[in-house]
Scaffold this active site. Structure first.
Site, short mmCIF file in Angstrom:
data_model
loop_
_atom_site.label_atom_id
_atom_site.label_comp_id
_atom_site.label_asym_id
_atom_site.label_seq_id
_atom_site.Cartn_x
_atom_site.Cartn_y
_atom_site.Cartn_z
N GLN A 1 -67.43 73.75 -15.31
CA GLN A 1 -68.46 74.74 -14.93
C GLN A 1 -67.89 75.84 -14.03
O GLN A 1 -68.61 76.41 -13.21
CB GLN A 1 -69.65 74.04 -14.28
CG GLN A 1 -70.53 73.29 -15.27
CD GLN A 1 -71.12 74.21 -16.32
OE1 GLN A 1 -71.36 75.40 -16.08
NE2 GLN A 1 -71.36 73.67 -17.50
N SER A 2 -66.63 76.13 -14.18
CA SER A 2 -65.98 77.15 -13.34
C SER A 2 -66.63 78.53 -13.50
O SER A 2 -66.70 79.08 -14.60
CB SER A 2 -64.51 77.23 -13.74
OG SER A 2 -63.91 78.39 -13.17
#
Ligand SMILES: *Cc1c(COP(=O)(O)O)cnc(C)c1O
Length: 328
Positions: free
Chosen positions: A74-75
């Site tokens: 989920q960067s």
């Protein structure tokens, strides 16, 4: 020294607003403000776009046609890089950490919509041999005739740190227009570049403010070393700059269960804050950091003794909220 700011790309909507947190200020009896770096854009929202304005300018100057970067699944940094690459005509390769197959959601969904080439590595490989994996990816791209440019996690290196070094100048300009002096500036710390940039701006301009980072993974000792390493790299571009040890202020105690993991109290805090200010924080970074700031103020701890005007940087991360919907 060449002037880095000349090459800077224009990717972010700047300057970002600074607004008072009226209800929280009233409750705590201090003046709290929030800088809306969550509104630097949509696909290009959050703090990473400020760093990319410099990192991608360097990539283009070096003739790169392909960007390789990395982060958690989920960067926010990976997603912003994917979007920026499309706009600049660069191919984007993302190396993301995930132990099992994940549903297309949040930032990962956006990475896919934005056409990034995604490769997963195990959390263990990510922790233990990331630089080797990045170098291998680079070598493979060169063998294919491409010209890759590597951006480390969070773009928290010498060049990326210019993003928040420049943001410090922006804040000092905004102060003049608002007629306020922020004696404290506070941000979340994930890979260190945001905090380092603000601290370096404060030191270089002799602003004399207190810049405080709240780690949301790792601890103060680790990030003190990271910030010093980033300072070294930054000095390679800008000329030597001294960041005195007492100006590296990092508050431990708000990591919770670990990076990107949430506790019930942290998620409840997002609810409380949303209902108090009409502002949504993210669960991975700004929720933990704001909760840390408010807890320290409530305790009247030594960190903010005598503080009058405190500016919190909302560094973004909203898309990371949605994959956590089932935990609420
Ligand atoms: C990456 C990130 C941070 C932390 O910034 P660093 O420069 O990596 O320390 C804070 N907030 C959000 C939303 C982020 O995506």
């Amino acid at each position: 020294m060449k002037d880095i700011t000349q090459a800077r790309l224009k990717l972010a909507n700047l300057p970002t607003r600074i607004d008072p947190l009226e209800n929280t200020s009233q409750w705590l009896g201090r003046n709290l403000w929030i800088k809306r770096d969550d509104q630097t854009g949509l696909e290009l929202s959050g703090n990473k776009v400020r760093k990319l304005e410099f990192a991608l300018a360097e990539a283009l100057a070096q003739g790169a046609d392909t960007i390789v970067t990395t982060g958690g699944i989920q960067s926010n940094h990976a997603r912003a890089t994917a979007a920026a690459c499309v706009r600049l005509g660069l191919e984007c390769h993302l190396i993301l950490a995930a132990d099992e197959k994940q549903p297309l959601d949040g930032n990962y969904l956006l990475d896919d919509l934005l056409g990034a080439r995604i490769r997963f590595v195990s959390a263990r490989d990510y922790a233990e041999r990331l630089s080797e994996i990045m170098e291998q990816a680079k070598a493979a791209l060169i063998a294919q005739g491409r010209t890759p440019y590597l951006i480390p996690v969070g773009a928290s290196n010498g060049i990326g740190t210019f993003g928040y070094y420049a943001a410090w100048q922006e804040i000092m300009e905004q102060e003049k227009n608002l007629g306020i002096t922020f004696d404290h500036v506070v941000c979340a710390v994930g890979s260190g570049g945001t905090c380092a940039g603000l601290m370096l701006g404060n030191a270089a301009l002799g602003s004399g403010r207190q810049v405080t980072g709240i780690p949301i993974a790792g601890d103060a000792a680790y990030f003190r070393d990271r910030i010093l390493a980033i300072t070294q790299e930054f000095s390679g571009y800008q000329g030597p700059i001294d960041l005195p040890a007492e100006q590296i202020r990092l508050i431990d105690g708000y990591v919770g269960r670990g990076y990107a993991l949430s506790t019930a109290e942290e998620l409840e805090f997002l609810r409380t804050f949303g209902r108090t200010e009409g502002i949504v924080l993210d669960p991975v970074y700004t929720g933990k950091a704001m909760r840390g700031l408010l807890t320290e103020l409530e305790k009247d701890s030594h960190w903010f003794q005598g503080a009058e005007n405190i500016l919190f940087i909302h560094t973004g991360g909203l898309f990371g909220l949605f994959p956590k919907r089932f935990q609420f």
